[in-house]
Design a protein around this motif. Structure first.
Motif, PDB file in Angstrom:
ATOM      1  N   GLU A 111       9.436  10.816   4.152  1.00  0.00           N
ATOM      2  CA  GLU A 111       9.444  10.103   5.429  1.00  0.00           C
ATOM      3  C   GLU A 111      10.578  10.643   6.299  1.00  0.00           C
ATOM      4  N   PRO A 112      10.302  10.984   7.566  1.00  0.00           N
ATOM      5  CA  PRO A 112      11.382  11.477   8.426  1.00  0.00           C
ATOM      6  C   PRO A 112      12.336  10.359   8.805  1.00  0.00           C
ATOM      7  N   PHE A 113      13.589  10.723   9.059  1.00  0.00           N
ATOM      8  CA  PHE A 113      14.562   9.758   9.551  1.00  0.00           C
ATOM      9  C   PHE A 113      14.068   9.160  10.865  1.00  0.00           C
ATOM     10  N   SER A 114      14.431   7.923  11.104  1.00  0.00           N
ATOM     11  CA  SER A 114      14.066   7.293  12.378  1.00  0.00           C
ATOM     12  C   SER A 114      14.903   7.839  13.532  1.00  0.00           C
ATOM     13  N   ALA A 115      16.067   8.400  13.209  1.00  0.00           N
ATOM     14  CA  ALA A 115      16.912   9.031  14.230  1.00  0.00           C
ATOM     15  C   ALA A 115      17.561  10.262  13.614  1.00  0.00           C
ATOM     16  N   GLY A 116      17.580  11.353  14.361  1.00  0.00           N
ATOM     17  CA  GLY A 116      18.187  12.574  13.857  1.00  0.00           C
ATOM     18  C   GLY A 116      17.234  13.364  12.980  1.00  0.00           C
ATOM     19  N   LEU A 117      17.669  14.548  12.605  1.00  0.00           N
ATOM     20  CA  LEU A 117      16.846  15.449  11.813  1.00  0.00           C
ATOM     21  C   LEU A 117      17.106  15.207  10.327  1.00  0.00           C
ATOM     22  N   GLY A 118      16.094  14.735   9.635  1.00  0.00           N
ATOM     23  CA  GLY A 118      16.272  14.501   8.212  1.00  0.00           C
ATOM     24  C   GLY A 118      15.049  13.884   7.580  1.00  0.00           C
ATOM     25  N   MET A 119      15.056  13.870   6.258  1.00  0.00           N
ATOM     26  CA  MET A 119      13.956  13.324   5.463  1.00  0.00           C
ATOM     27  C   MET A 119      14.547  12.460   4.358  1.00  0.00           C
ATOM     28  N   HIS A 120      13.851  11.347   4.062  1.00  0.00           N
ATOM     29  CA  HIS A 120      14.224  10.523   2.924  1.00  0.00           C
ATOM     30  C   HIS A 120      12.947  10.023   2.256  1.00  0.00           C
ATOM     31  N   ASN A 121      13.093   9.077   1.331  1.00  0.00           N
ATOM     32  CA  ASN A 121      11.960   8.654   0.498  1.00  0.00           C
ATOM     33  C   ASN A 121      11.279   9.866  -0.143  1.00  0.00           C
ATOM     34  N   ILE A 122      12.118  10.752  -0.654  1.00  0.00           N
ATOM     35  CA  ILE A 122      11.631  11.976  -1.308  1.00  0.00           C
ATOM     36  C   ILE A 122      11.498  11.670  -2.793  1.00  0.00           C
ATOM     37  N   HIS A 123      10.456  10.918  -3.104  1.00  0.00           N
ATOM     38  CA  HIS A 123      10.170  10.457  -4.470  1.00  0.00           C
ATOM     39  C   HIS A 123       8.794   9.814  -4.447  1.00  0.00           C
ATOM     40  N   GLN A 124       8.311   9.326  -5.596  1.00  0.00           N
ATOM     41  CA  GLN A 124       7.034   8.604  -5.621  1.00  0.00           C
ATOM     42  C   GLN A 124       7.138   7.388  -4.714  1.00  0.00           C
ATOM     43  N   ASN A 125       6.108   7.169  -3.919  1.00  0.00           N
ATOM     44  CA  ASN A 125       6.099   6.060  -2.968  1.00  0.00           C
ATOM     45  C   ASN A 125       4.898   5.140  -3.192  1.00  0.00           C
ATOM     46  N   GLN A 126       4.610   4.873  -4.433  1.00  0.00           N
ATOM     47  CA  GLN A 126       3.555   3.946  -4.822  1.00  0.00           C
ATOM     48  C   GLN A 126       3.900   3.403  -6.206  1.00  0.00           C
ATOM     49  N   GLY A 127       3.217   2.321  -6.584  1.00  0.00           N
ATOM     50  CA  GLY A 127       3.411   1.786  -7.922  1.00  0.00           C
ATOM     51  C   GLY A 127       4.602   0.867  -8.090  1.00  0.00           C
ATOM     52  N   ASP A 128       5.299   0.514  -7.003  1.00  0.00           N
ATOM     53  CA  ASP A 128       6.394  -0.440  -7.137  1.00  0.00           C
ATOM     54  C   ASP A 128       5.844  -1.823  -7.463  1.00  0.00           C
ATOM     55  N   PRO A 129       6.484  -2.555  -8.362  1.00  0.00           N
ATOM     56  CA  PRO A 129       5.913  -3.815  -8.851  1.00  0.00           C
ATOM     57  C   PRO A 129       5.968  -4.934  -7.819  1.00  0.00           C
ATOM     58  N   ALA A 130       5.085  -5.909  -7.994  1.00  0.00           N
ATOM     59  CA  ALA A 130       5.101  -7.104  -7.151  1.00  0.00           C
ATOM     60  C   ALA A 130       6.459  -7.768  -7.262  1.00  0.00           C
ATOM     61  N   GLY A 131       6.972  -8.212  -6.124  1.00  0.00           N
ATOM     62  CA  GLY A 131       8.281  -8.845  -6.110  1.00  0.00           C
ATOM     63  C   GLY A 131       9.417  -7.904  -5.780  1.00  0.00           C
ATOM     64  N   SER A 132       9.174  -6.592  -5.866  1.00  0.00           N
ATOM     65  CA  SER A 132      10.242  -5.654  -5.528  1.00  0.00           C
ATOM     66  C   SER A 132      10.323  -5.506  -4.012  1.00  0.00           C
ATOM     67  N   GLN A 133      11.484  -5.055  -3.526  1.00  0.00           N
ATOM     68  CA  GLN A 133      11.653  -4.908  -2.084  1.00  0.00           C
ATOM     69  C   GLN A 133      10.811  -3.776  -1.510  1.00  0.00           C
ATOM     70  N   TRP A 134      10.253  -2.927  -2.384  1.00  0.00           N
ATOM     71  CA  TRP A 134       9.451  -1.790  -1.913  1.00  0.00           C
ATOM     72  C   TRP A 134       7.945  -2.006  -2.063  1.00  0.00           C
ATOM     73  N   TRP A 135       7.542  -3.182  -2.550  1.00  0.00           N
ATOM     74  CA  TRP A 135       6.121  -3.478  -2.749  1.00  0.00           C
ATOM     75  C   TRP A 135       5.318  -3.199  -1.487  1.00  0.00           C
ATOM     76  N   ALA A 136       5.824  -3.624  -0.342  1.00  0.00           N
ATOM     77  CA  ALA A 136       5.079  -3.503   0.914  1.00  0.00           C
ATOM     78  C   ALA A 136       4.899  -2.062   1.353  1.00  0.00           C
ATOM     79  N   GLU A 137       5.717  -1.143   0.832  1.00  0.00           N
ATOM     80  CA  GLU A 137       5.613   0.263   1.236  1.00  0.00           C
ATOM     81  C   GLU A 137       4.704   1.070   0.326  1.00  0.00           C
ATOM     82  N   ASN A 138       4.154   0.450  -0.721  1.00  0.00           N
ATOM     83  CA  ASN A 138       3.232   1.170  -1.601  1.00  0.00           C
ATOM     84  C   ASN A 138       2.067   1.749  -0.806  1.00  0.00           C
ATOM     85  N   GLY A 139       1.669   2.951  -1.135  1.00  0.00           N
ATOM     86  CA  GLY A 139       0.516   3.575  -0.500  1.00  0.00           C
ATOM     87  C   GLY A 139       0.160   4.849  -1.244  1.00  0.00           C
ATOM     88  N   ILE A 140      -1.091   5.267  -1.114  1.00  0.00           N
ATOM     89  CA  ILE A 140      -1.513   6.493  -1.778  1.00  0.00           C
ATOM     90  C   ILE A 140      -1.418   7.669  -0.801  1.00  0.00           C
TER      91      ILE A 140
END
Length: 218
Positions: A153-182
């Motif tokens: 995912e690109p940074f919202s400001a400036g030149l950069g990238m983050h979320n450089i890892h698996q971005n799916q499969g986070d368990p229910a109740g985790s703060q990243w559940w809503a960002e799960n996607g294939i």
């Protein structure tokens, strides 16, 4: 909901360095400086927490450029990718080149993949360890001057990238559940002199290895 933006940065590796623990929060990174036509990007590759029990897992392997589809042929710069197999997007669970499976594997429904898995043989195994172990596994492929592909995912400001890892499969109740996607997984790839790509995939121990069409754990 899945990320609003997802894509790949194509560029040349200028430098890499680890976070200094005293300067960062809970999540530890190996940082890449990547040169592209619009400037120098900072890409923060997550290699787990240095002050929690969350574990990191990773794979390092090599693939042919053709196995990456359109992504390997993109011009230098950042490119948005559709969340589809044909766009060049990555999915650790569904992309055949990332699973060590034959190409037709990704076209099968999940229940059939599970049924056939013992016959097809094991996928490439995950290695587990500390953030230091993960950094040591990644750094050998980070040769300065190599062409690189960084998915995330690109940074919202400036030149950069983050979320450089698996971005799916986070368990229910985790703060990243809503960002799960294939078809929105992050990864770090560097091109070898022979044209093939060294690949570093990374995920957290809490993330599932099987997900449904929304990216949530099965």
């Amino acid at each position: 909901m899945p990320f609003q933006r997802y894509g790949v940065l194509s560029g040349t590796l200028h430098q890499h360095f680890r976070d200094t623990p005293d300067d960062e929060g809970a999540w530890f990174h190996v940082n890449l400086r990547v040169d592209a036509p619009d400037g120098r990007y900072r890409c923060a590759v997550d290699v787990d927490s240095h002050d929690s029990a969350t574990g990191v897992q990773w794979k390092v392997f090599t693939v042919d450029a053709a196995a990456l589809g359109p992504a390997a042929a993109l011009a230098p710069g950042y490119h948005e990718l559709a969340r589809t197999p044909a766009s060049g997007a990555l999915d650790y669970i569904r992309h055949p080149a990332l699973k060590g499976r034959p190409a037709w594997w990704a076209t099968l429904p999940g229940w059939l993949r599970k049924l056939l898995a013992p016959l097809v043989g094991p996928a490439l195994p995950w290695t587990s360890g500390s953030n230091l172990d993960a950094a040591l596994a990644l750094e050998p492929i980070l040769a300065v001057g190599r062409p690189v592909l960084v998915f995330g995912e690109p940074f919202s400001a400036g030149l950069g990238m983050h979320n450089i890892h698996q971005n799916q499969g986070d368990p229910a109740g985790s703060q990243w559940w809503a960002e799960n996607g294939i078809w929105q997984d992050g990864a770090t790839l560097t091109r070898r002199p022979d044209g093939r790509y060294d690949v570093f995939l990374n995920k957290f121990s809490t993330q599932a290895d099987q997900t449904g069409k929304t990216g949530h754990p099965l």
